[in-house]
Motif scaffolding. Structure first.
Motif, PDB file in Angstrom:
ATOM      1  N   LYS A   1      -2.323  49.531  86.064  1.00 48.38           N
ATOM      2  CA  LYS A   1      -1.552  50.093  87.320  1.00 48.38           C
ATOM      3  C   LYS A   1      -0.080  49.425  87.108  1.00 48.38           C
ATOM      4  N   VAL A   2       0.086  48.496  86.788  1.00 49.01           N
ATOM      5  CA  VAL A   2       1.428  47.850  86.701  1.00 49.01           C
ATOM      6  C   VAL A   2       2.044  48.254  85.391  1.00 49.01           C
ATOM      7  N   GLU A   3       1.321  48.735  84.156  1.00 53.01           N
ATOM      8  CA  GLU A   3       1.718  49.429  83.014  1.00 53.01           C
ATOM      9  C   GLU A   3       2.339  50.712  83.426  1.00 53.01           C
ATOM     10  N   THR A   4       1.795  51.422  84.446  1.00 55.66           N
ATOM     11  CA  THR A   4       1.978  52.670  84.907  1.00 55.66           C
ATOM     12  C   THR A   4       3.226  52.563  85.717  1.00 55.66           C
ATOM     13  N   LYS A   5       3.452  51.811  86.555  1.00 58.98           N
ATOM     14  CA  LYS A   5       4.453  51.593  87.213  1.00 58.98           C
ATOM     15  C   LYS A   5       5.839  51.285  86.404  1.00 58.98           C
ATOM     16  N   CYS A   6       5.729  50.437  85.345  1.00 59.50           N
ATOM     17  CA  CYS A   6       6.612  50.007  84.418  1.00 59.50           C
ATOM     18  C   CYS A   6       7.347  51.116  83.755  1.00 59.50           C
ATOM     19  N   THR A   7       6.336  52.005  83.313  1.00 60.25           N
ATOM     20  CA  THR A   7       6.769  53.009  82.408  1.00 60.25           C
ATOM     21  C   THR A   7       7.260  54.308  83.279  1.00 60.25           C
ATOM     22  N   GLU A   8       6.844  54.227  84.452  1.00 60.21           N
ATOM     23  CA  GLU A   8       7.523  55.300  85.316  1.00 60.21           C
ATOM     24  C   GLU A   8       9.081  54.802  85.665  1.00 60.21           C
ATOM     25  N   GLN A   9       9.096  53.545  85.630  1.00 62.37           N
ATOM     26  CA  GLN A   9      10.677  53.107  85.765  1.00 62.37           C
ATOM     27  C   GLN A   9      11.225  53.459  84.774  1.00 62.37           C
ATOM     28  N   ILE A  10      10.787  53.185  83.327  1.00 55.35           N
ATOM     29  CA  ILE A  10      11.482  53.590  82.139  1.00 55.35           C
ATOM     30  C   ILE A  10      11.699  55.082  82.146  1.00 55.35           C
ATOM     31  N   ASP A  11      10.794  56.070  82.435  1.00 55.56           N
ATOM     32  CA  ASP A  11      11.030  57.380  82.831  1.00 55.56           C
ATOM     33  C   ASP A  11      12.408  57.629  83.548  1.00 55.56           C
ATOM     34  N   ARG A  12      12.405  57.071  84.607  1.00 54.75           N
ATOM     35  CA  ARG A  12      13.468  57.150  85.748  1.00 54.75           C
ATOM     36  C   ARG A  12      14.870  56.615  85.050  1.00 54.75           C
ATOM     37  N   LEU A  13      14.694  55.650  84.408  1.00 53.55           N
ATOM     38  CA  LEU A  13      15.994  55.173  83.702  1.00 53.55           C
ATOM     39  C   LEU A  13      16.444  56.300  82.725  1.00 53.55           C
ATOM     40  N   GLY A  14      15.377  56.832  81.914  1.00 46.40           N
ATOM     41  CA  GLY A  14      15.768  58.041  81.105  1.00 46.40           C
ATOM     42  C   GLY A  14      16.253  59.371  81.818  1.00 46.40           C
ATOM     43  N   GLU A  15      15.985  59.474  82.889  1.00 45.70           N
ATOM     44  CA  GLU A  15      16.515  60.692  83.771  1.00 45.70           C
ATOM     45  C   GLU A  15      17.907  60.258  84.392  1.00 45.70           C
ATOM     46  N   LEU A  16      17.921  59.198  84.862  1.00 45.43           N
ATOM     47  CA  LEU A  16      19.383  58.874  85.716  1.00 45.43           C
ATOM     48  C   LEU A  16      20.324  57.959  84.941  1.00 45.43           C
ATOM     49  N   GLY A  17      20.033  57.140  83.804  1.00 47.79           N
ATOM     50  CA  GLY A  17      20.828  56.500  83.005  1.00 47.79           C
ATOM     51  C   GLY A  17      21.658  55.531  84.051  1.00 47.79           C
ATOM     52  N   HIS A  18      22.920  55.477  83.709  1.00 47.12           N
ATOM     53  CA  HIS A  18      23.673  54.655  84.536  1.00 47.12           C
ATOM     54  C   HIS A  18      23.692  54.709  85.795  1.00 47.12           C
ATOM     55  N   GLU A  19      23.195  55.786  86.493  1.00 48.27           N
ATOM     56  CA  GLU A  19      23.040  56.174  87.920  1.00 48.27           C
ATOM     57  C   GLU A  19      21.841  55.653  88.751  1.00 48.27           C
ATOM     58  N   LEU A  20      21.231  54.828  88.121  1.00 45.91           N
ATOM     59  CA  LEU A  20      19.882  54.275  88.420  1.00 45.91           C
ATOM     60  C   LEU A  20      20.234  53.051  88.998  1.00 45.91           C
ATOM     61  N   ARG A  21      20.010  52.970  90.530  1.00 44.53           N
ATOM     62  CA  ARG A  21      20.297  51.963  91.352  1.00 44.53           C
ATOM     63  C   ARG A  21      19.237  51.256  91.865  1.00 44.53           C
ATOM     64  N   ARG A  22      19.404  50.197  92.863  1.00 44.91           N
ATOM     65  CA  ARG A  22      18.426  49.319  93.461  1.00 44.91           C
ATOM     66  C   ARG A  22      17.793  50.258  94.410  1.00 44.91           C
TER      67      ARG A  22
ATOM     68  N   ALA B   1      23.902  50.949  74.948  1.00 43.33           N
ATOM     69  CA  ALA B   1      24.568  51.112  73.880  1.00 43.33           C
ATOM     70  C   ALA B   1      25.584  52.177  73.940  1.00 43.33           C
ATOM     71  N   GLY B   2      26.756  52.580  74.370  1.00 40.13           N
ATOM     72  CA  GLY B   2      27.328  53.752  74.461  1.00 40.13           C
ATOM     73  C   GLY B   2      26.964  54.344  75.993  1.00 40.13           C
ATOM     74  N   LYS B   3      27.065  55.752  76.218  1.00 38.42           N
ATOM     75  CA  LYS B   3      26.563  56.340  77.434  1.00 38.42           C
ATOM     76  C   LYS B   3      25.337  56.786  77.253  1.00 38.42           C
ATOM     77  N   ALA B   4      24.738  57.368  76.075  1.00 33.14           N
ATOM     78  CA  ALA B   4      23.463  57.999  75.967  1.00 33.14           C
ATOM     79  C   ALA B   4      22.507  57.134  75.389  1.00 33.14           C
ATOM     80  N   VAL B   5      22.851  55.685  75.217  1.00 32.87           N
ATOM     81  CA  VAL B   5      21.438  55.153  74.598  1.00 32.87           C
ATOM     82  C   VAL B   5      21.299  53.640  75.449  1.00 32.87           C
ATOM     83  N   VAL B   6      19.928  53.793  75.694  1.00 31.84           N
ATOM     84  CA  VAL B   6      19.479  52.491  76.464  1.00 31.84           C
ATOM     85  C   VAL B   6      18.713  51.733  75.590  1.00 31.84           C
ATOM     86  N   VAL B   7      19.049  50.363  75.508  1.00 35.18           N
ATOM     87  CA  VAL B   7      18.072  49.457  74.626  1.00 35.18           C
ATOM     88  C   VAL B   7      17.344  48.524  75.506  1.00 35.18           C
TER      89      VAL B   7
END
Length: 113
Positions: A42-63, A92-98
């Motif tokens: 369940k925790v792994e699923t929550k974390c990967t969902e957060q990674i998905d959200r980061l992929g969708e929103l990038g710099h716009e993802l907030r608290r 790393a730039g505007k389109a890459v998240v590390v």
């Protein structure tokens, strides 16, 4: 930004490289993936969902999903049954998240960490 899919980008499409600072780490070692694999499902699923959200929103993802720490480092935030899980990342730039690694948050974090 492109959406990150667990099976395509995190698991299957992520280029696996040999990481070795002293030659002790095994080939194909990816610390974030190893950390995710060690979490309850369940925790792994929550974390990967957060990674998905980061992929969708990038710099716009907030608290409460993400937060800026300092020196260009951000954290993805997930909680489950009172335990807080964090994935540290930077842009790393505007389109890459590390995403560097994950951790279980304790009460106090030393500044040098």
């Amino acid at each position: 930004m492109n959406r990150v899919h667990k099976n395509e980008n995190i698991r299957g499409g992520c280029p696996r490289q040999k990481y070795s600072s002293s030659g002790n780490q095994a080939a194909n070692s990816v610390p974030l993936l190893e950390w995710l694999d060690g979490l309850p499902a369940k925790v792994e699923t929550k974390c990967t969902e957060q990674i998905d959200r980061l992929g969708e929103l990038g710099h716009e993802l907030r608290r409460p999903e993400a937060d800026f720490l300092r020196d260009g480092i951000y954290e993805l935030r997930a909680s489950y049954q009172g335990v807080h899980y964090r994935i540290l990342y930077f842009f790393a730039g505007k389109a890459v998240v590390v995403a560097s690694h994950g951790l279980t948050k304790e009460q106090f974090t030393f500044r040098q960490e």
